[in-house]
Motif scaffolding. Structure first.
Motif, PDB file in Angstrom:
ATOM      1  N   SER A 182       1.035  -1.537  -0.333  1.00  0.00           N
ATOM      2  CA  SER A 182       0.448   0.087  -0.232  1.00  0.00           C
ATOM      3  C   SER A 182       0.893   1.392   0.061  1.00  0.00           C
ATOM      4  O   SER A 182       1.470   0.876   0.543  1.00  0.00           O
ATOM      5  N   PRO A 183       0.679   2.551  -0.365  1.00  0.00           N
ATOM      6  CA  PRO A 183       1.243   3.683  -0.731  1.00  0.00           C
ATOM      7  C   PRO A 183       1.007   4.317   0.840  1.00  0.00           C
ATOM      8  O   PRO A 183       1.670   5.794   1.113  1.00  0.00           O
ATOM      9  N   LEU A 184      -0.005   4.268   1.353  1.00  0.00           N
ATOM     10  CA  LEU A 184      -0.085   4.093   2.526  1.00  0.00           C
ATOM     11  C   LEU A 184       0.958   3.595   4.026  1.00  0.00           C
ATOM     12  O   LEU A 184       1.168   4.639   4.643  1.00  0.00           O
ATOM     13  N   TYR A 185       1.758   2.553   3.284  1.00  0.00           N
ATOM     14  CA  TYR A 185       2.520   2.448   4.598  1.00  0.00           C
ATOM     15  C   TYR A 185       3.271   3.244   4.784  1.00  0.00           C
ATOM     16  O   TYR A 185       4.296   3.715   3.813  1.00  0.00           O
ATOM     17  N   GLU A 193     -10.524  10.539   4.358  1.00  0.00           N
ATOM     18  CA  GLU A 193     -10.604  10.971   1.927  1.00  0.00           C
ATOM     19  C   GLU A 193      -9.560  10.391   1.686  1.00  0.00           C
ATOM     20  O   GLU A 193      -9.787   9.885   0.858  1.00  0.00           O
ATOM     21  N   GLU A 194      -8.257   9.888   1.995  1.00  0.00           N
ATOM     22  CA  GLU A 194      -7.098   9.374   1.494  1.00  0.00           C
ATOM     23  C   GLU A 194      -7.454   7.950   0.910  1.00  0.00           C
ATOM     24  O   GLU A 194      -6.945   7.107   0.151  1.00  0.00           O
ATOM     25  N   LEU A 195      -8.425   7.294   2.261  1.00  0.00           N
ATOM     26  CA  LEU A 195      -8.836   5.955   1.704  1.00  0.00           C
ATOM     27  C   LEU A 195     -10.028   5.706   0.782  1.00  0.00           C
ATOM     28  O   LEU A 195      -9.806   4.542   0.202  1.00  0.00           O
ATOM     29  N   LEU A 196     -10.571   6.639   0.276  1.00  0.00           N
ATOM     30  CA  LEU A 196     -10.592   6.310  -0.741  1.00  0.00           C
ATOM     31  C   LEU A 196     -10.569   6.043  -2.326  1.00  0.00           C
ATOM     32  O   LEU A 196     -11.430   4.807  -2.666  1.00  0.00           O
ATOM     33  N   GLN A 197      -9.806   5.554  -2.655  1.00  0.00           N
ATOM     34  CA  GLN A 197      -8.996   5.472  -3.054  1.00  0.00           C
ATOM     35  C   GLN A 197      -8.655   3.728  -3.482  1.00  0.00           C
ATOM     36  O   GLN A 197      -8.045   3.733  -4.079  1.00  0.00           O
ATOM     37  N   HIS A 198      -8.570   2.949  -1.655  1.00  0.00           N
ATOM     38  CA  HIS A 198      -8.484   2.215  -1.676  1.00  0.00           C
ATOM     39  C   HIS A 198      -9.498   1.068  -1.421  1.00  0.00           C
ATOM     40  O   HIS A 198     -10.767   1.399  -1.244  1.00  0.00           O
ATOM     41  N   THR A 199      -9.070   0.035  -1.651  1.00  0.00           N
ATOM     42  CA  THR A 199     -10.559  -1.366  -1.427  1.00  0.00           C
ATOM     43  C   THR A 199     -10.474  -1.454  -0.177  1.00  0.00           C
ATOM     44  O   THR A 199      -9.388  -1.457   1.043  1.00  0.00           O
ATOM     45  N   TYR A 200     -11.646  -1.753   0.897  1.00  0.00           N
ATOM     46  CA  TYR A 200     -11.870  -1.563   1.952  1.00  0.00           C
ATOM     47  C   TYR A 200     -11.965  -3.353   2.019  1.00  0.00           C
ATOM     48  O   TYR A 200     -13.473  -3.850   1.316  1.00  0.00           O
ATOM     49  N   ARG A 243      -0.759  -7.924   0.466  1.00  0.00           N
ATOM     50  CA  ARG A 243      -0.301  -8.934  -0.850  1.00  0.00           C
ATOM     51  C   ARG A 243      -0.820  -7.654  -1.740  1.00  0.00           C
ATOM     52  O   ARG A 243      -0.482  -7.315  -2.684  1.00  0.00           O
ATOM     53  N   THR A 244      -2.018  -6.652  -1.548  1.00  0.00           N
ATOM     54  CA  THR A 244      -2.169  -5.669  -1.852  1.00  0.00           C
ATOM     55  C   THR A 244      -2.591  -4.683  -1.427  1.00  0.00           C
ATOM     56  O   THR A 244      -1.878  -3.848  -0.532  1.00  0.00           O
ATOM     57  N   ASP A 245      -3.070  -3.622  -2.134  1.00  0.00           N
ATOM     58  CA  ASP A 245      -2.855  -1.490  -1.255  1.00  0.00           C
ATOM     59  C   ASP A 245      -4.351  -2.318  -0.375  1.00  0.00           C
ATOM     60  O   ASP A 245      -4.914  -0.690   0.166  1.00  0.00           O
ATOM     61  N   ALA A 246      -4.865  -3.120  -0.316  1.00  0.00           N
ATOM     62  CA  ALA A 246      -6.532  -2.546   0.206  1.00  0.00           C
ATOM     63  C   ALA A 246      -6.096  -2.230   2.128  1.00  0.00           C
ATOM     64  O   ALA A 246      -5.142  -2.859   2.663  1.00  0.00           O
ATOM     65  N   ASP A 256       0.445  -5.174  17.309  1.00  0.00           N
ATOM     66  CA  ASP A 256       1.678  -5.936  17.765  1.00  0.00           C
ATOM     67  C   ASP A 256       1.099  -6.672  16.625  1.00  0.00           C
ATOM     68  O   ASP A 256       2.671  -7.594  15.925  1.00  0.00           O
ATOM     69  N   GLU A 257       0.383  -7.029  16.985  1.00  0.00           N
ATOM     70  CA  GLU A 257       0.552  -9.331  15.816  1.00  0.00           C
ATOM     71  C   GLU A 257       0.026  -8.643  14.696  1.00  0.00           C
ATOM     72  O   GLU A 257       0.626  -9.396  13.862  1.00  0.00           O
ATOM     73  N   LEU A 258      -0.368  -7.664  14.490  1.00  0.00           N
ATOM     74  CA  LEU A 258      -0.615  -7.222  12.424  1.00  0.00           C
ATOM     75  C   LEU A 258       0.953  -7.357  11.885  1.00  0.00           C
ATOM     76  O   LEU A 258       1.393  -7.233  11.387  1.00  0.00           O
ATOM     77  N   LYS A 259       1.906  -6.170  13.049  1.00  0.00           N
ATOM     78  CA  LYS A 259       3.356  -5.944  12.687  1.00  0.00           C
ATOM     79  C   LYS A 259       4.325  -6.820  12.675  1.00  0.00           C
ATOM     80  O   LYS A 259       4.960  -6.960  11.541  1.00  0.00           O
ATOM     81  N   LYS A 260       4.446  -8.432  13.288  1.00  0.00           N
ATOM     82  CA  LYS A 260       4.491  -9.615  12.295  1.00  0.00           C
ATOM     83  C   LYS A 260       4.297 -10.054  11.466  1.00  0.00           C
ATOM     84  O   LYS A 260       5.475 -10.827  10.940  1.00  0.00           O
ATOM     85  N   GLY A 261       3.185 -10.095  10.257  1.00  0.00           N
ATOM     86  CA  GLY A 261       2.920  -9.933   9.281  1.00  0.00           C
ATOM     87  C   GLY A 261       3.405  -8.365   8.833  1.00  0.00           C
ATOM     88  O   GLY A 261       3.445  -8.904   7.349  1.00  0.00           O
ATOM     89  N   HIS A 262       4.111  -7.447   8.855  1.00  0.00           N
ATOM     90  CA  HIS A 262       4.192  -6.543   7.967  1.00  0.00           C
ATOM     91  C   HIS A 262       3.536  -5.652   7.667  1.00  0.00           C
ATOM     92  O   HIS A 262       3.070  -5.163   6.759  1.00  0.00           O
ATOM     93  N   ILE A 263       2.530  -6.263   8.445  1.00  0.00           N
ATOM     94  CA  ILE A 263       1.476  -4.781   8.156  1.00  0.00           C
ATOM     95  C   ILE A 263       0.918  -3.887   9.202  1.00  0.00           C
ATOM     96  O   ILE A 263       1.465  -3.559  10.680  1.00  0.00           O
ATOM     97  N   ASP A 264       0.860  -2.445   8.188  1.00  0.00           N
ATOM     98  CA  ASP A 264       1.556  -1.304   9.314  1.00  0.00           C
ATOM     99  C   ASP A 264       0.432  -0.727   9.564  1.00  0.00           C
ATOM    100  O   ASP A 264      -1.194  -1.111   9.231  1.00  0.00           O
ATOM    101  N   SER A 265       0.135  -0.102  10.975  1.00  0.00           N
ATOM    102  CA  SER A 265      -0.782   0.782  11.373  1.00  0.00           C
ATOM    103  C   SER A 265      -0.665   2.332  11.426  1.00  0.00           C
ATOM    104  O   SER A 265      -0.077   2.763  11.819  1.00  0.00           O
ATOM    105  N   LEU A 266      -1.933   2.406  11.096  1.00  0.00           N
ATOM    106  CA  LEU A 266      -1.985   4.029  10.903  1.00  0.00           C
ATOM    107  C   LEU A 266      -3.359   5.030  11.643  1.00  0.00           C
ATOM    108  O   LEU A 266      -4.647   4.176  11.576  1.00  0.00           O
TER     109      LEU A 266
END
Length: 304
Positions: A182-185, A193-200, A243-246, A256-266
């Motif tokens: 994701s470009p938001l990473y 508003e920045e989420l509108l162009q990405h998949t929910y 695997r996607t920009d979703a 903490d749990e998602l960080k193990k899978g290289h998922i960022d939290s914003l």
């Protein structure tokens, strides 16, 4: 007071029909009626209201129903102990989880704290609505749910109707979780508003997710997201995010749990919506040793 009469009473309350209860209990309807008359005489008040639409409970009947459920469940646990040698006693925990990915360490800690060799641990990952159904119908002893602050009023009404009680574990700002594609990473925080162009990505629709559709996040509503994917499995959702920009919405307890899978939290700025992590049980029911032990571990990991 005879245990048999309590079991009859609980079955009538759940079936809302003397005939259906009699069929399930394999007793005649006249015998069932006499048993309920004896129970009402013993209680000194009416417990059941009969009408053309079936059977309903009086106020005293509703209170007795929850106590009777608890008594019967505890006696079933005692009967189970009689059938097993103490060394091979089975630990059982039925847990229903809605809208949260639990830390792996929670189940590992629970497993390591078991005092017997055998365990039957059932975890149902499902929607918030289904968690409430599972707990109210005795299919799960406790439920763990994550709701947003806009869903809380409806949640409290349904809990009251179903005879459930709720305990808050933690509260959190609303976060957005994104993967490395994701470009938001790495952004730290973003505007809605920045989420509108990405998949929910979200779980299948239920009563509570329908409430979400009209929730306002800054200047947008959740229903404004045009690109959405519905997935009914938490691990598949995580795989999609990686695997996607979703993205998915969540709270601080998943960071903490998602960080193990290289998922960022914003953190989501200017949205006015928060999250709450809660556990639920049936009112007036005594929790098993296993459930209390699990909750202790849950609180150690998540409580504010």
């Amino acid at each position: 007071m005879e245990l048999k009469h309590l079991k009859y009473f609980v079955e009538i309350a759940e079936q809302k029909s003397m005939r259906k209860a009699a069929d399930r209990l394999y007793v005649t309807q006249p015998n069932l009626t006499r048993a309920m008359q004896n129970l009402e005489d013993e209680m000194g008040t009416r417990l059941l209201v009969r009408s053309n639409h079936g059977v309903s409970l009086t106020t005293t009947g509703e209170s007795l129903y929850y106590y009777a459920q608890s008594v019967i469940n505890q006696l079933n646990e005692i009967d189970a102990l009689k059938l097993k040698d103490k060394e091979f006693m089975q630990n059982r925990l039925d847990l229903s989880v809605g809208n949260i990915i639990l830390k792996d360490e929670i189940m590992l800690d629970f497993y390591e704290n078991l005092r017997t060799r055998h365990a039957n641990i059932s975890i149902y990952e499902t929607s918030i609505e289904k968690v409430l159904v599972n707990v109210s119908k005795l299919e799960a002893e406790i439920g763990i749910i994550a709701v947003n602050t806009e869903q809380c009023p409806a949640l409290n009404k349904i809990l009251e109707i179903k005879g459930l009680e709720v305990h808050e574990i933690a509260s959190s700002p609303l976060y957005v979780h994104v993967g490395g594609n994701s470009p938001l990473y790495g952004r730290g925080c973003i505007e809605p508003e920045e989420l509108l162009q990405h998949t929910y990505v979200h779980l299948p629709y239920d009563y509570f997710s329908n409430i979400n559709r009209v929730v306002t996040l800054g200047d947008i509503r959740v229903m404004d997201f045009k690109r959405t994917i519905v997935i009914n499995n938490y691990h598949a959702i995580v795989s999609m995010i990686k695997r996607t920009d979703a993205f998915i919405f969540g709270g601080k307890w998943q960071i903490d749990e998602l960080k193990k899978g290289h998922i960022d939290s914003l953190m989501l700025n200017n949205c006015g919506v928060g999250k709450k992590l809660m556990w639920i049980k049936r009112k007036k029911e005594i929790l098993s040793v296993q459930a209390r032990g699990f909750l202790d571990i849950l609180m150690e990991n998540y409580a504010d």
